[in-house]
Design a protein around this motif. Structure first.
Motif, mmCIF file in Angstrom:
data_model
loop_
_atom_site.group_PDB
_atom_site.id
_atom_site.type_symbol
_atom_site.label_atom_id
_atom_site.label_comp_id
_atom_site.label_asym_id
_atom_site.label_seq_id
_atom_site.Cartn_x
_atom_site.Cartn_y
_atom_site.Cartn_z
ATOM 1 N N ASN A 180 17.567 -13.242 -15.372
ATOM 2 C CA ASN A 180 17.279 -12.052 -14.576
ATOM 3 C C ASN A 180 16.229 -11.186 -15.261
ATOM 4 N N LYS A 181 16.346 -11.076 -16.578
ATOM 5 C CA LYS A 181 15.395 -10.265 -17.333
ATOM 6 C C LYS A 181 13.992 -10.858 -17.275
ATOM 7 N N SER A 182 13.912 -12.182 -17.291
ATOM 8 C CA SER A 182 12.600 -12.828 -17.294
ATOM 9 C C SER A 182 11.875 -12.722 -15.954
ATOM 10 N N ILE A 183 12.611 -12.483 -14.869
ATOM 11 C CA ILE A 183 11.962 -12.395 -13.554
ATOM 12 C C ILE A 183 11.977 -10.995 -12.960
ATOM 13 N N ARG A 184 12.436 -10.013 -13.707
ATOM 14 C CA ARG A 184 12.546 -8.678 -13.120
ATOM 15 C C ARG A 184 11.199 -8.067 -12.788
ATOM 16 N N HIS A 185 10.159 -8.416 -13.526
ATOM 17 C CA HIS A 185 8.836 -7.871 -13.208
ATOM 18 C C HIS A 185 8.344 -8.374 -11.848
ATOM 19 N N ILE A 186 8.782 -9.559 -11.476
ATOM 20 C CA ILE A 186 8.411 -10.107 -10.169
ATOM 21 C C ILE A 186 9.124 -9.330 -9.057
ATOM 22 N N ARG A 187 10.424 -9.081 -9.244
ATOM 23 C CA ARG A 187 11.178 -8.318 -8.249
ATOM 24 C C ARG A 187 10.626 -6.910 -8.100
ATOM 25 N N GLY A 188 10.228 -6.293 -9.210
ATOM 26 C CA GLY A 188 9.655 -4.949 -9.156
ATOM 27 C C GLY A 188 8.338 -4.936 -8.396
ATOM 28 N N GLU A 195 7.430 -7.054 -6.067
ATOM 29 C CA GLU A 195 7.718 -7.279 -4.646
ATOM 30 C C GLU A 195 8.202 -5.997 -3.979
ATOM 31 N N ALA A 196 9.027 -5.232 -4.677
ATOM 32 C CA ALA A 196 9.537 -3.980 -4.113
ATOM 33 C C ALA A 196 8.395 -2.997 -3.891
ATOM 34 N N THR A 197 7.479 -2.918 -4.847
ATOM 35 C CA THR A 197 6.327 -2.022 -4.702
ATOM 36 C C THR A 197 5.450 -2.463 -3.544
ATOM 37 N N ARG A 198 5.227 -3.757 -3.421
ATOM 38 C CA ARG A 198 4.413 -4.298 -2.328
ATOM 39 C C ARG A 198 5.031 -3.939 -0.980
ATOM 40 N N GLU A 199 6.317 -4.146 -0.843
ATOM 41 C CA GLU A 199 7.008 -3.822 0.402
ATOM 42 C C GLU A 199 6.912 -2.327 0.719
ATOM 43 N N LYS A 200 7.026 -1.509 -0.303
ATOM 44 C CA LYS A 200 6.941 -0.059 -0.112
ATOM 45 C C LYS A 200 5.591 0.316 0.489
ATOM 46 N N TYR A 201 4.519 -0.204 -0.073
ATOM 47 C CA TYR A 201 3.199 0.168 0.410
ATOM 48 C C TYR A 201 2.862 -0.484 1.751
ATOM 49 N N LEU A 202 3.378 -1.647 2.019
ATOM 50 C CA LEU A 202 3.183 -2.247 3.340
ATOM 51 C C LEU A 202 3.875 -1.405 4.402
ATOM 52 N N HIS A 203 5.058 -0.909 4.062
ATOM 53 C CA HIS A 203 5.815 -0.062 4.986
ATOM 54 C C HIS A 203 5.069 1.242 5.258
ATOM 55 N N ILE A 204 4.525 1.845 4.210
ATOM 56 C CA ILE A 204 3.782 3.099 4.360
ATOM 57 C C ILE A 204 2.518 2.860 5.189
ATOM 58 N N LYS A 205 1.808 1.782 4.910
ATOM 59 C CA LYS A 205 0.564 1.468 5.630
ATOM 60 C C LYS A 205 0.844 1.227 7.114
ATOM 61 N N GLY A 206 1.980 0.614 7.428
ATOM 62 C CA GLY A 206 2.336 0.321 8.811
ATOM 63 C C GLY A 206 2.615 1.557 9.637
ATOM 64 N N LYS A 207 2.962 2.673 8.992
ATOM 65 C CA LYS A 207 3.268 3.910 9.702
ATOM 66 C C LYS A 207 2.009 4.658 10.131
ATOM 67 N N LYS A 208 0.880 4.357 9.519
ATOM 68 C CA LYS A 208 -0.352 5.100 9.816
ATOM 69 C C LYS A 208 -0.940 4.704 11.142
#
Length: 86
Positions: A63-71, A73-86
């Motif tokens: 889990n520790k070795s892949i946490r940077h990937i999960r982080g 992905e979460a950031t990517r989803e956040k900004y895709l969501h924000i961009k979709g609202k515009k």
């Protein structure tokens, strides 16, 4: 260490191994703090059930070795969501 604490440590360890869960996910399921989960499965469990503790450690290291990937992905989803609202 009381029997309740020992039983909790084993239960937490088995849950982590079975579900490949993170400390945070485990804490949410059991309704306890991340600190308690971490202490139980890293320190206390090694005294109670060394073989289970090794399996838990393997999952936590994975889990520790892949946490940077999960982080990321979460950031990517956040900004895709924000961009979709515009």
């Amino acid at each position: 260490m009381t029997k309740n604490v020992q039983a909790r440590c084993i239960e937490l360890g088995e849950f982590i191994v079975k579900n490949k869960a993170t400390v945070r996910q485990t804490a949410n399921v059991f309704g306890i703090s991340k600190s308690t989960v971490h202490i139980d499965v890293t320190k206390r469990l090694s005294e109670i059930a060394p073989l289970l503790a090794k399996d838990v450690n393997d999952v936590l290291q994975c889990n520790k070795s892949i946490r940077h990937i999960r982080g990321g992905e979460a950031t990517r989803e956040k900004y895709l969501h924000i961009k979709g609202k515009k």
